[in-house]
Enzyme design. Sequence first.
Site, PDB file in Angstrom:
ATOM      1  N   LYS A  52      -8.213   6.236 -19.441  1.00 41.09           N
ATOM      2  CA  LYS A  52      -8.504   6.687 -20.799  1.00 41.09           C
ATOM      3  C   LYS A  52      -7.310   6.445 -21.729  1.00 41.09           C
ATOM      4  CE  LYS A  52     -12.167   7.741 -18.555  1.00 41.09           C
ATOM      5  NZ  LYS A  52     -12.463   9.054 -17.995  1.00 41.09           N
TER       6      LYS A  52
ATOM      7  N   ARG B 287       0.836  -1.211   0.000  1.00 43.12           N
ATOM      8  CA  ARG B 287       0.000   0.000   0.000  1.00 43.12           C
ATOM      9  C   ARG B 287       0.868   1.257   0.000  1.00 43.12           C
ATOM     10  NH1 ARG B 287      -1.988   2.243   4.474  1.00 43.12           N
ATOM     11  NH2 ARG B 287      -2.425   0.300   5.571  1.00 43.12           N
TER      12      ARG B 287
ATOM     13  N   TYR C 122     -15.950  17.688 -15.854  1.00 47.14           N
ATOM     14  CA  TYR C 122     -16.272  16.259 -15.954  1.00 47.14           C
ATOM     15  C   TYR C 122     -17.273  15.884 -14.859  1.00 47.14           C
ATOM     16  CZ  TYR C 122     -15.816  11.280 -15.083  1.00 47.14           C
ATOM     17  OH  TYR C 122     -16.093   9.964 -14.833  1.00 47.14           O
TER      18      TYR C 122
ATOM     19  N   ASP D  65      -6.922  19.071 -15.209  1.00 48.97           N
ATOM     20  CA  ASP D  65      -7.301  17.706 -15.568  1.00 48.97           C
ATOM     21  C   ASP D  65      -6.843  17.502 -17.012  1.00 48.97           C
ATOM     22  OD1 ASP D  65      -8.539  15.352 -16.370  1.00 48.97           O
ATOM     23  OD2 ASP D  65     -10.336  15.701 -15.155  1.00 48.97           O
TER      24      ASP D  65
HETATM   25  C1  PLP Z   1     -12.963   9.612 -16.871  1.00 42.13           C
HETATM   26  C2  PLP Z   1     -12.524  10.940 -16.431  1.00 42.13           C
HETATM   27  C3  PLP Z   1     -12.224  11.183 -15.075  1.00 42.13           C
HETATM   28  C4  PLP Z   1     -12.436  10.153 -13.976  1.00 42.13           C
HETATM   29  O1  PLP Z   1     -11.647   9.031 -14.068  1.00 42.13           O
HETATM   30  P1  PLP Z   1     -12.065   7.554 -13.604  1.00 42.13           P
HETATM   31  O2  PLP Z   1     -10.845   6.775 -13.948  1.00 42.13           O
HETATM   32  O3  PLP Z   1     -13.299   7.158 -14.345  1.00 42.13           O
HETATM   33  O4  PLP Z   1     -12.301   7.606 -12.133  1.00 42.13           O
HETATM   34  C5  PLP Z   1     -11.752  12.448 -14.740  1.00 42.13           C
HETATM   35  N1  PLP Z   1     -11.630  13.421 -15.666  1.00 42.13           N
HETATM   36  C6  PLP Z   1     -11.917  13.218 -16.955  1.00 42.13           C
HETATM   37  C7  PLP Z   1     -11.735  14.348 -17.932  1.00 42.13           C
HETATM   38  C8  PLP Z   1     -12.376  11.986 -17.393  1.00 42.13           C
HETATM   39  O5  PLP Z   1     -12.692  11.806 -18.690  1.00 42.13           O
END
Ligand code: PLP
Length: 372
Positions: free
Chosen positions: A196, A47, A99, A171
Amino acid sequence: MRLETKAIHSGLDVLKESIAVVPPLNTSTIFEHDQQGSQPGDLNYTRAQNPNRAQLEALIADLEEGEACATFSSGVAAAAAVFQALEPGDHVIMPEDVYHGNRQLMKQLMTPWGLQCDYVDMTDLNKVEDVINSDTKLLWIETPSNPMLLISDIAELCKLAKSNDLLVCVDNTWPTPVNQLPLELGADLSLHSTTKYFGGHSDILGGAVVAKQEEGIFKRIRQIQITAGAVPSPRDCWLLSRSIRTLPYRMRGHNENAGHVARFLQDHPKVDRVFYPGLESDPGNEIAKNQMNGYGGMVSFLYSGKKEQTIRAVGRSELILRATSLGGVESTWEHRRSSEGEDSTTPQNLIRISVGLEHPEDLLEDLGKALG
Ligand SMILES: *Cc1c(COP(=O)(O)O)cnc(C)c1O
């Protein structure tokens, strides 16, 4: 080293245990102390630290031009760590079309915990300036935004933030470091849903926060990572490191294919409007040209019809898969409002596409048939 080279070579020498070219997957949750009781390589319990995670964090930090990186079990867990690094009572500014998962995180968990938040149109610097008050600590930027692909000026927003002593977190999930480097533009933190494009094959869930400096807020984020424990498994770290090796070349393909799709949609009679910063006609094109190296793989558009007709168009695709999320090698699309739920303000005729790496002609043929 340039980005393509870093993607392939960075992180490999961190906690290297063998002569294997590819780092082995290390599933051990515990590590043996030496006879004096000290912990070689600071390894003790997974962890807190694991070889595969350390390698992944070094790799992502290097790609983003940051000093340090903390990885998490999801993108929202990474965002939660950034928010929890603040104090109850602190004020945060987020984009009004942030988001939706991060909006829910703020609304359902962080506001009850004590944060205050204003949602503003970040394409307008004056609107941001207007909501800054003496409690404001963090400016949260998302550009291109989701799902409207609005472009905000990272360098200008960072200047405004610095003159008010605010931290800036971008982000950077959609552009990735291939298309945009927020830390070079003045941000303190760059955040990722590695689910992603970093993962890129729709089979890993994860998140990351990269810091310009290891000192300051990052120390607290590292503490939250270990103490709250939303860490990625060694297997996910290992697989993600492997996926990132090809990130620069995959992103080039996504950029190129999305450009074809955006131009095709722009000329299509059943399309009212296309949102893609790479189009000359897009209101964000000028700023995007300055701060991006490529315009990304995401395209949104307004279908010429009402909600039901829009959902039916999405239903007619044969190649493009009907699924949420983004960043995989396969193209997917969705009626975005249905995914976002009740408090969504996304237009009922908006379709969001994650353009994959198929041959562009096959994508355009499928789009043509589905749109009618
Ligand atoms: C998918 C996404 C997130 C969140 O991520 P998860 O891995 O689904 O928790 C945050 N910001 C953006 C722009 C995203 O597309």
